[in-house]
Each structure stands twice: as C-alpha cells, then as structure tokens.
Scaffold this motif. Structure first.
Motif, PDB file in Angstrom:
ATOM      1  N   THR A 167       1.208   1.060   3.530  1.00 41.27           N
ATOM      2  CA  THR A 167      -0.195   0.685   3.366  1.00 41.27           C
ATOM      3  C   THR A 167      -0.469  -0.525   4.240  1.00 41.27           C
ATOM      4  N   ALA A 168      -1.514  -0.437   5.058  1.00 41.62           N
ATOM      5  CA  ALA A 168      -1.923  -1.582   5.868  1.00 41.62           C
ATOM      6  C   ALA A 168      -2.850  -2.451   5.031  1.00 41.62           C
ATOM      7  N   ASP A 169      -2.391  -3.649   4.696  1.00 42.28           N
ATOM      8  CA  ASP A 169      -3.186  -4.600   3.921  1.00 42.28           C
ATOM      9  C   ASP A 169      -3.854  -5.555   4.908  1.00 42.28           C
ATOM     10  N   THR A 170      -5.067  -5.221   5.313  1.00 41.91           N
ATOM     11  CA  THR A 170      -5.749  -6.005   6.334  1.00 41.91           C
ATOM     12  C   THR A 170      -6.174  -7.380   5.831  1.00 41.91           C
ATOM     13  N   ASN A 176      -3.077  -9.311   6.312  1.00 43.22           N
ATOM     14  CA  ASN A 176      -2.499  -9.116   7.641  1.00 43.22           C
ATOM     15  C   ASN A 176      -1.032  -8.697   7.567  1.00 43.22           C
ATOM     16  N   GLN A 177      -0.764  -7.667   6.792  1.00 42.47           N
ATOM     17  CA  GLN A 177       0.612  -7.214   6.638  1.00 42.47           C
ATOM     18  C   GLN A 177       0.654  -5.723   6.316  1.00 42.47           C
ATOM     19  N   LEU A 178       1.823  -5.157   6.508  1.00 39.14           N
ATOM     20  CA  LEU A 178       2.101  -3.804   6.048  1.00 39.14           C
ATOM     21  C   LEU A 178       2.879  -3.920   4.753  1.00 39.14           C
ATOM     22  N   LEU A 204       1.977  -9.242  10.102  1.00 45.59           N
ATOM     23  CA  LEU A 204       1.432  -8.917  11.417  1.00 45.59           C
ATOM     24  C   LEU A 204       0.658 -10.118  11.944  1.00 45.59           C
ATOM     25  N   THR A 213       2.646  -5.941  16.730  1.00 46.44           N
ATOM     26  CA  THR A 213       2.059  -4.652  16.363  1.00 46.44           C
ATOM     27  C   THR A 213       3.157  -3.733  15.871  1.00 46.44           C
ATOM     28  N   TYR A 214       2.788  -2.525  15.454  1.00 45.07           N
ATOM     29  CA  TYR A 214       3.771  -1.589  14.912  1.00 45.07           C
ATOM     30  C   TYR A 214       3.401  -0.166  15.282  1.00 45.07           C
TER      31      TYR A 214
END
Length: 130
Positions: free
Chosen positions: A65-68, A71-73, A91, A96-97
């Motif tokens: 899950t991208a937790d915007t 700023n992390q996965l 991130l 990037t990933y």
C-alpha cells in the motif's frame, strides 16, 4: 405494463453502464486482488534516483500500500510459516520503487527475501572511551 417496460429499460441501461469497464481494467483489478490475497510473488526494488543505485530488493508474497500522507510504502509479507510481517519503506524526492509480479518465475511459494545493496551503507566509526 409501463412498469415492466421501465424496469426492462433500467436493467438494459445498467447492463451497458457496467459493461463499459475495459478488459484491461478487469485484469488489473484481478491481479491486484491476487497480490493483496498473497497469491502472487512480487519483487519490490527501491532505487536511489540521484546515484542510480538499487538500495534494496524485497521478494515474496506481499501486499503493498502506498501511504502518500506518510511518504512511504507499507508492505505486509507472508513468510514460509504463513505468518505475516509488516515493513515500511520510506520514500523521498530522490528515492523511487518498482514493483514486479514475478509469480511465473522460479521462486519459493512462501519465502521472502530482503536484499540490501552493501555499497549504500555509510560506514560508521566509533571511539572507545576508557
């Protein structure tokens, strides 16, 4: 009779509205669902964009899950015992990933690995105080 015709028209219009989903959208949804249910093996590669270096890779059955807002996965993995562990990948503007579905590859069904690039570690020296 009017009600039957109205109901039929409503049913037909609903059918056309839902048939507007493309095959690609359906496939994408199903692939995401398979990954979130830990049925696929994924590989996450985290890259330093300034240097072009791979910081680390993580491979296994995982839900990402991208937790915007933070700023992390957020990565939940299933290990070989069927137990779950949660990892966080921070991130930034220069990190990037890439996430790849490698289910068809020759990998373990449950095992996951996390590989760090040893060249990315900053050496630390410590002084011993007597």
């Amino acid at each position: 009779m009017k009600r039957k015709v109205l109901a039929l028209l409503l049913s037909v219009s609903t059918m056309f509205a839902f048939s507007g989903c493309s095959e690609a959208s359906k496939v994408s949804h199903n692939l995401s669902l398979e990954a979130d249910n830990f049925n696929d093996v994924l590989q996450v590669t985290v890259i330093n964009c300034l240097q072009g270096d791979v910081l680390f890779q993580m491979t296994g059955k995982m839900s990402i899950t991208a937790d915007t807002s933070d700023n992390q996965l957020e990565v939940v993995v299933e290990d070989e015992k069927g137990e779950y562990k949660k990892h966080f990948i921070g991130l930034s503007d220069n990190v990037t990933y890439v996430v790849e579905d490698i289910t068809a590859g020759d990998v373990s069904k449950n095992k996951y690995t996390l590989n760090f690039n040893p060249e990315m570690w900053i050496p630390v020296e410590t002084d011993v105080i007597d």
